[in-house]
Design a protein around this motif. Structure first.
Motif, PDB file in Angstrom:
ATOM      1  N   LYS A 245      43.991   2.454 -21.829  1.00 36.84           N
ATOM      2  CA  LYS A 245      42.988   2.453 -20.764  1.00 36.84           C
ATOM      3  C   LYS A 245      41.582   2.649 -21.333  1.00 36.84           C
ATOM      4  N   ASN A 246      41.526   3.429 -22.395  1.00 34.68           N
ATOM      5  CA  ASN A 246      40.230   3.711 -23.010  1.00 34.68           C
ATOM      6  C   ASN A 246      39.813   2.583 -23.948  1.00 34.68           C
ATOM      7  N   LEU A 247      40.790   1.962 -24.581  1.00 32.59           N
ATOM      8  CA  LEU A 247      40.508   0.883 -25.521  1.00 32.59           C
ATOM      9  C   LEU A 247      40.453  -0.468 -24.833  1.00 32.59           C
TER      10      LEU A 247
ATOM     11  N   ARG B   6      39.380  -2.793 -30.149  1.00 30.91           N
ATOM     12  CA  ARG B   6      39.575  -2.889 -28.694  1.00 30.91           C
ATOM     13  C   ARG B   6      40.730  -3.829 -28.393  1.00 30.91           C
TER      14      ARG B   6
ATOM     15  N   LYS C  55      48.085   3.349 -27.504  1.00 29.29           N
ATOM     16  CA  LYS C  55      47.721   4.677 -27.036  1.00 29.29           C
ATOM     17  C   LYS C  55      46.281   4.628 -26.518  1.00 29.29           C
ATOM     18  N   ASP C  56      46.025   5.323 -25.456  1.00 26.57           N
ATOM     19  CA  ASP C  56      44.692   5.292 -24.833  1.00 26.57           C
ATOM     20  C   ASP C  56      44.296   3.868 -24.482  1.00 26.57           C
TER      21      ASP C  56
END
Length: 113
Positions: free
Chosen positions: A101-103, A23, A98-99
């Motif tokens: 926002k998700n991580l 994260r 990358k991602d």
DNA sequence: AAGGTGACAGTTT
DNA sequence: TAAACTGCCACCT
């Protein structure tokens, strides 16, 4: 005893260490968690000394709001920060997470429990 | 003691 | 829409 200043740094390091593997977090999120009393800049500044702190502060997990590896230059090697993130399972694209926002991991969420 | 810097972020033009 | 400016506040010279 010039360690008095670590009072603020310690707090930042503690939060940075709380970032779970795989994260990433942002300076602003940490600053806000601390109460936004110092501002995001101070968080990054504290990270500047994180290299000499024990245990190793996962500064590589801390990126700016854009998910950009702004502090990569402050590591042993610019690629080191990216390499470490990849080892965490994070994909880096063009020096950007990358991602993101998700991580993205928010310290407030960890404390919200 | 005062000024300048900085691993950012949010707002405005 | 992108780009630019200001605000933040501690640390360093």
């Amino acid at each position: 005893m010039q360690n008095k200043q670590q009072d603020f740094f310690q707090d930042v390091y503690e939060v940075a260490r709380l970032i779970p593997k795989g994260r990433v977090s942002s300076y602003g999120a940490i600053a806000k968690y601390l109460g936004a009393v110092s501002g995001a800049r101070m968080v990054g500044y504290a990270m500047n000394a994180a290299h000499q702190q024990i245990p190793s502060v996962p500064a590589h997990r801390v990126v700016n709001r854009n998910g950009l590896l702004t502090g990569k230059h402050h590591f042993g090697s610019e690629s080191e920060m990216q390499a470490r993130l990849e080892l965490e399972g994070i994909i880096i694209e063009n020096d950007q997470v990358k991602d993101f926002k998700n991580l993205f991991w928010d310290p407030s969420l960890a404390l919200a429990l």
